[in-house]
Motif scaffolding. Structure first.
Motif, short mmCIF file in Angstrom:
data_model
loop_
_atom_site.label_atom_id
_atom_site.label_comp_id
_atom_site.label_asym_id
_atom_site.label_seq_id
_atom_site.Cartn_x
_atom_site.Cartn_y
_atom_site.Cartn_z
N ARG A 192 0.84 -1.21 0.00
CA ARG A 192 0.00 0.00 0.00
C ARG A 192 0.87 1.26 0.00
O ARG A 192 0.60 2.21 -0.72
CB ARG A 192 -0.94 0.01 1.21
N LYS A 193 1.90 1.25 0.83
CA LYS A 193 2.80 2.40 0.92
C LYS A 193 3.52 2.62 -0.42
O LYS A 193 3.60 3.74 -0.92
CB LYS A 193 3.82 2.17 2.04
N LEU A 194 3.99 1.54 -1.01
CA LEU A 194 4.68 1.64 -2.30
C LEU A 194 3.74 2.16 -3.38
O LEU A 194 4.13 3.01 -4.19
CB LEU A 194 5.26 0.28 -2.70
N ASN A 195 2.51 1.69 -3.40
CA ASN A 195 1.52 2.19 -4.36
C ASN A 195 1.28 3.68 -4.18
O ASN A 195 1.16 4.42 -5.16
CB ASN A 195 0.20 1.41 -4.25
N ASP A 196 1.21 4.11 -2.93
CA ASP A 196 1.04 5.53 -2.63
C ASP A 196 2.23 6.33 -3.17
O ASP A 196 2.05 7.36 -3.83
CB ASP A 196 0.90 5.74 -1.12
N TRP A 197 3.44 5.85 -2.91
CA TRP A 197 4.64 6.53 -3.40
C TRP A 197 4.66 6.57 -4.92
O TRP A 197 5.04 7.56 -5.52
CB TRP A 197 5.90 5.85 -2.89
N TYR A 198 4.24 5.46 -5.53
CA TYR A 198 4.23 5.41 -6.99
C TYR A 198 3.27 6.46 -7.55
O TYR A 198 3.62 7.19 -8.49
CB TYR A 198 3.85 4.00 -7.47
N GLU A 199 2.08 6.52 -6.99
CA GLU A 199 1.09 7.51 -7.44
C GLU A 199 1.62 8.94 -7.29
O GLU A 199 1.41 9.78 -8.16
CB GLU A 199 -0.22 7.36 -6.65
N ARG A 200 2.30 9.21 -6.20
CA ARG A 200 2.75 10.56 -5.89
C ARG A 200 4.02 10.97 -6.62
O ARG A 200 4.17 12.13 -6.99
CB ARG A 200 2.94 10.72 -4.39
N TYR A 201 4.95 10.03 -6.80
CA TYR A 201 6.29 10.43 -7.25
C TYR A 201 6.78 9.81 -8.55
O TYR A 201 7.83 10.20 -9.04
CB TYR A 201 7.32 10.09 -6.16
N SER A 202 6.07 8.86 -9.14
CA SER A 202 6.62 8.14 -10.29
C SER A 202 6.89 9.05 -11.49
O SER A 202 7.89 8.87 -12.18
CB SER A 202 5.73 6.97 -10.70
N ASP A 203 6.03 10.03 -11.74
CA ASP A 203 6.28 10.94 -12.86
C ASP A 203 7.54 11.76 -12.63
O ASP A 203 8.35 11.94 -13.55
CB ASP A 203 5.09 11.88 -13.07
N GLU A 204 7.72 12.24 -11.39
CA GLU A 204 8.92 13.01 -11.06
C GLU A 204 10.18 12.15 -11.20
O GLU A 204 11.18 12.60 -11.73
CB GLU A 204 8.86 13.53 -9.63
N VAL A 205 10.11 10.93 -10.68
CA VAL A 205 11.26 10.02 -10.74
C VAL A 205 11.58 9.72 -12.21
O VAL A 205 12.75 9.77 -12.61
CB VAL A 205 11.00 8.73 -9.94
N PHE A 206 10.55 9.44 -13.01
CA PHE A 206 10.77 9.17 -14.43
C PHE A 206 11.46 10.35 -15.11
O PHE A 206 12.44 10.19 -15.84
CB PHE A 206 9.45 8.85 -15.14
#
Length: 177
Positions: free
Chosen positions: A8-22
């Protein structure tokens, strides 16, 4: 229960930060496909390392650091000849707007020059410029991500901006024009 919390935490992080990380990894590599793969790897590594995340830095900065390390590891794995060839190919791709990130393509000619010039800088210069000037992180946040002290961030940024200016001129960008 613990594993469920981690997912759940990882999914939250993915939703919030994946575009920035990419976008961060894309700026580092110049290769959209590699950036997607390394972003994916970042989240896999984050999942496997969640027990080591102590909250001493922000979640976003922790993910940036993992992404940075994944990118460096990927370049180390490649044979030198292959790395040079890939770097040349990535630079050639950048000359066509078809492969540029949408944001860069829409911003115009200056951003295209900037993006090409960044790819020609050494990695430490590129990293500090991206984090401080493009991602607009603080000196402290940049130091956390890069594992440097704040003084090194400031000094390297100064040198990096000078190198970027020279590279922009070499690429044909004339600020006065």
């Amino acid at each position: 229960m613990e594993g469920e919390w981690s997912i759940r935490k990882l999914n939250d992080w993915y939703e919030r930060y994946s575009d920035e990380v990419f976008r961060y990894v894309l700026m580092m590599t110049g290769d959209p496909e590699m950036a997607r793969d390394l972003t994916h790897d970042t989240y896999i590594k984050a999942y496997h390392s969640m027990n080591r995340f102590k909250g001493e830095t922000s979640e976003r900065n922790w993910l940036y650091r993992i992404a940075r390390n994944a990118t460096i590891d990927e370049f180390r794995k490649r044979k030198p000849f292959r790395y040079v060839a890939d770097s040349f190919a990535a630079t050639a791709m950048l000359s066509t707007t078809e492969y540029l990130p949408e944001q860069v393509a829409q911003q115009g000619e200056y951003e295209a020059y900037l993006y090409r010039a960044l790819q020609q800088l050494k990695r430490s210069y590129r990293e500090v410029i991206i984090l401080r000037k493009i991602k607009d992180l603080t000196v402290r946040e940049t130091a956390e991500i890069l594992g440097w002290n704040e003084s090194k961030v400031k000094t390297t940024l100064h040198r990096a901006l000078e190198a970027l200016k020279k590279q922009l001129l070499k690429e044909g960008y004339n600020h006065d024009a």
